[in-house]
Structures are given as C-alpha cells and as structure tokens.
Design an enzyme around this catalytic site. Structure first.
Site, PDB file in Angstrom:
ATOM      1  N   LYS A  22      22.822   4.412  -7.529  1.00 32.37           N
ATOM      2  CA  LYS A  22      23.089   4.056  -6.370  1.00 32.37           C
ATOM      3  C   LYS A  22      22.374   2.716  -5.988  1.00 32.37           C
ATOM      4  O   LYS A  22      21.573   2.079  -6.689  1.00 32.37           O
ATOM      5  CB  LYS A  22      22.865   4.996  -5.157  1.00 32.37           C
ATOM      6  CG  LYS A  22      21.236   5.355  -4.884  1.00 32.37           C
ATOM      7  CD  LYS A  22      21.183   6.614  -4.030  1.00 32.37           C
ATOM      8  CE  LYS A  22      19.710   6.878  -4.125  1.00 32.37           C
ATOM      9  NZ  LYS A  22      19.451   7.953  -3.183  1.00 32.37           N
ATOM     10  N   TYR A  43       3.165 -21.022   8.554  1.00 33.17           N
ATOM     11  CA  TYR A  43       3.719 -21.117   9.665  1.00 33.17           C
ATOM     12  C   TYR A  43       2.890 -19.738  10.794  1.00 33.17           C
ATOM     13  O   TYR A  43       2.305 -18.819  10.186  1.00 33.17           O
ATOM     14  CB  TYR A  43       4.986 -20.256   9.648  1.00 33.17           C
ATOM     15  CG  TYR A  43       6.129 -21.157   9.510  1.00 33.17           C
ATOM     16  CD1 TYR A  43       6.562 -22.251   9.962  1.00 33.17           C
ATOM     17  CD2 TYR A  43       6.938 -20.773   8.194  1.00 33.17           C
ATOM     18  CE1 TYR A  43       7.510 -22.989   9.672  1.00 33.17           C
ATOM     19  CE2 TYR A  43       7.878 -21.647   7.800  1.00 33.17           C
ATOM     20  CZ  TYR A  43       8.111 -22.847   8.612  1.00 33.17           C
ATOM     21  OH  TYR A  43       9.113 -23.817   7.917  1.00 33.17           O
TER      22      TYR A  43
HETATM   23  C1  LIG Z   1      18.680   8.870  -4.226  1.00 32.00           C
HETATM   24  C2  LIG Z   1      18.654  10.140  -4.345  1.00 32.00           C
HETATM   25  C3  LIG Z   1      18.118  10.900  -5.418  1.00 32.00           C
HETATM   26  C4  LIG Z   1      17.013   9.922  -5.908  1.00 32.00           C
HETATM   27  O1  LIG Z   1      15.605   9.963  -5.429  1.00 32.00           O
HETATM   28  P1  LIG Z   1      14.421   9.339  -5.738  1.00 32.00           P
HETATM   29  O2  LIG Z   1      13.484   9.751  -4.773  1.00 32.00           O
HETATM   30  O3  LIG Z   1      14.552   7.844  -5.956  1.00 32.00           O
HETATM   31  O4  LIG Z   1      13.955  10.047  -6.877  1.00 32.00           O
HETATM   32  C5  LIG Z   1      18.200  12.101  -5.554  1.00 32.00           C
HETATM   33  N1  LIG Z   1      19.154  12.835  -5.041  1.00 32.00           N
HETATM   34  C6  LIG Z   1      20.022  12.371  -4.054  1.00 32.00           C
HETATM   35  C7  LIG Z   1      20.815  13.176  -3.393  1.00 32.00           C
HETATM   36  C8  LIG Z   1      19.792  10.901  -3.853  1.00 32.00           C
HETATM   37  O5  LIG Z   1      20.767  10.370  -2.950  1.00 32.00           O
END
Ligand SMILES: *Cc1c(COP(=O)(O)O)cnc(C)c1O
Length: 364
Positions: A35, A256
């Site tokens: 993702k 800045y």
């Molecule tokens: C993003 C996600 C993961 C992975 O989580 P991490 O903390 O990056 O290992 C696992 N399960 C679901 C449903 C997620 O959305």
C-alpha cells in the site's frame, strides 16, 4: 548535472528482510504489503525484491492493477476491501481477494453477478475500533457470507493496535480466538511488530502474516528494538551532496527564523535536501545525518530545498561531499531511518511514504 539529491531502493535488502520475517514466523505465508506505493518505495521498483512473497496486499484497485501488469498471478488482497459495488467486477476480472469489514460490503456481494465466487477475508474489530465486525456480530457476518453463492473461501483476520508497545496483543488475541473458534478458514493477524515479537507462536502467526514496515527495513518498535536487532536492512537510502560550505561566527544564526545561534565559530555545510524532497520540516537541530559516512547533525530550520549541517566532525568535507539523510552511506556507514524519524517525533513509516516526486529514484 541534475540537483544531487536521490533515493536508492535496495532490492537485496527487501529479499533479506523477507527472509528474516520468514524465520520469525516459520511456515506462515507472507504478504508483501505494498500500500501507499510500497511505503513510498514504488511498486514497480520493489517488485523484484518482493516477488518472493506469497501474495501482495494493498488498498487501491489501481495498485492491484499495477501488480497484475507486472505479471504477478498469485494472490492479491485488498486490505480495506471494496469501496463501492462495481469494484467487485474488477475483483472478478483481476482475481482479487478482498477484506469484508462491513454489512454494506456483504450487501454488495449478495447483489454481485458473477460466475466465479470470490475469496474474502472477514475482519474482526478486536479493539482497534477502526474497521471490522464487533466480536458479538462476527459469527452472524460469517454465516451471511458463507450462505452466499458469490463467496468462495472465507478467511479470518484482525489487526492489532499495540503489537509494538506495552499493552501488547493478548486482549485482542483472546477476542480473535473466541470469535473465530471452530470456524473453518485460514487466519491472519500479524503486522510487522506482531510477526517479529510473537511469530514464534504458531497459533498467533496463523496461516498468513502481514509485515509491512519490517520488509522495508525499519523497526516496528523503535527505540525499544532497532532494525539491526530484528535482522533488518534499509531498503531505501536518501542521499545528496553538500553544495556550499560556510564559516559561521559565534553569535551568528542559521536559516529561517534564526532558531539556531552558533555558540562558537562553526564550519557548516549546505545540503541539497529540503522539505520539498520529503525531508521533514519539523526535523529539529541535532537531527542525525551522515557526511562522507561520518555522523553529524542538522542546524536550524529545514527549508524547502536546503538544510544546513555541522561539519565539525568532518573537517575534510567540501562541496560535493556525500550526505546520507537516511539509509546506507559510504564505507558501510548506516543511518537508520528510525533514528531520523525519532529525532523528528515521528516514525520511519511517515518519512518513507513522504518521499517526494521530484526526487530521482535508482534501483540497485
Ligand atoms: C498496513 C497494514 C499492515 C502492515 O503494518 P506494518 O505495521 O507496516 O507491518 C498489516 N495489516 C493491515 C491490515 C494493514 O493495513
């Protein structure tokens, strides 16, 4: 010469990290979580490193299409399921498995016309209170799904809110066990933290683990454990160069807002990296950075295209010297993304996902 900032994706590290995760959860199948464009690394760029996984899990149908376009024929799971009824047609066409977390999604399935029943992952809300059926409603949702001709295999999943912290997984794990007890179907509960910390327990790791951040080489529970502790290597390096050096006299300020004042005369370097590259603007003075592989610190406010670093520990540094913002530096030096994120009050996830479009990315 292009502006010197660049990111490098290390596919060998992705493979290595998957291997470490398989050791942590022996026998479980492994989802590559891609993702957010593979946590900012790029789905296409990481495919070679991640294709040893047993499936790809993601959120967007567009990302699923991209994984199919790469030639992946194995499982693909939509982690939030479908967003509207017609998404189910694409699930049929691309053979996507999808999470079912709501009654509405079951309604849509019941109305969906298909010859090929679909595989679903029924999601339990075990305490995170975002997506999923409450424990007392879980079995009714399962029974509804099981009666639908549109549905093939039903698997069980939940997501832990505190696998990385003191609260741990036990209360949520107990809810999951009770809700799914005696039901047929595969099980998936573990994110990175749960895979690494509890993957040795066969019943907890279940049939599929879902480690995201660990595959990219960051620790899910930093600073309690760093990436090296878990046998993980950085999958992304962000590097640039010094484009100017200055001697800053005692009492002078940098950047800045003049938020940093030199207490004594300092030699500083100006780095071609700013918040428009994805480097966090809220990085405070003293955020770690490597120059020529030597650890030093940022000074003053991060601006859009530049940061200033202290050259005291690297007197030989000059315009053109290599700067490592995170990841792998020269001569085997490393700067874990978790350390940079921690200095900024955030997590490695946010930094890697925020890599800006204008940064050229190489794959090694
Ligand atoms: C993003 C996600 C993961 C992975 O989580 P991490 O903390 O990056 O290992 C696992 N399960 C679901 C449903 C997620 O959305």
């Amino acid at each position: 010469m292009p502006r010197p900032i660049q990111a490098t994706i290390h596919n060998a590290a992705l493979r290595h990290n998957h291997q470490s995760l398989r050791v942590a959860a022996p026998g479980a199948r492994l989802w590559a979580i891609v993702k957010a464009n593979a946590y900012g690394h790029g789905i296409e760029r990481t495919f070679e490193g991640l294709r040893g996984a047993d499936g790809f899990a993601l959120l967007d149908l567009e990302e699923a299409q991209r994984v199919r376009d790469l030639g992946w024929r194995g499982p693909i799971l939509l982690l939030e399921g479908v967003f509207e009824p017609r998404d189910l047609e694409l699930c049929s066409r691309l053979q996507l498995w999808h999470v079912v977390h709501s009654d509405e999604q079951i309604d849509w399935l019941a109305m969906h016309k298909t010859h090929a029943p679909q595989r679903v992952f029924l999601k339990l809300n075990s305490g995170m209170n975002r997506l999923g059926f409450a424990p007392e409603r879980y079995r009714a949702a399962y029974a509804r799904l099981a009666a639908l001709p549109q549905v093939d295999e039903i698997s069980h999943m939940t997501h832990f809110s505190d696998a990385d912290g003191d609260k741990g997984i036990e209360a949520q794990w107990a809810h999951f066990q009770r809700a799914t007890e005696g039901l047929p179907g595969e099980r998936s509960t573990c994110n990175s933290a749960a895979t690494l910390r509890h993957g040795a327990r066969a019943e907890v790791r279940g049939d599929w683990v879902r480690p995201g951040i660990a595959a990219y080489g960051a620790s899910p529970d930093f600073p309690e454990h760093d990436a090296a502790h878990w046998g993980l290597r950085p999958a992304m390096t962000l590097s640039s160069r010094i484009i100017a050096t200055n001697q800053v006299e005692a009492g002078a300020t940098i950047g800045y807002g003049s938020i940093f004042t030199a207490e004594q005369s300092l030699r500083v370097g100006v780095v071609a990296c700013g918040y428009a590259d994805g480097y966090p603007r809220h990085a405070p003075t003293d955020t770690p950075v490597l120059v020529d592989g030597v650890r030093t610190r940022t000074l003053g406010r991060v601006s859009m295209d530049m940061i200033v670093v202290d050259l005291t520990p690297v007197p030989q540094a000059h315009p053109g010297s290599e700067v490592t913002l995170w990841g792998c530096g020269p001569n085997g030096a490393q700067l874990p993304i978790d350390e940079v994120a921690h200095a900024c009050g955030t997590v490695g996830y946010e930094l890697m996902c925020a890599l800006a479009l204008r940064v050229k990315v190489n794959v090694d």
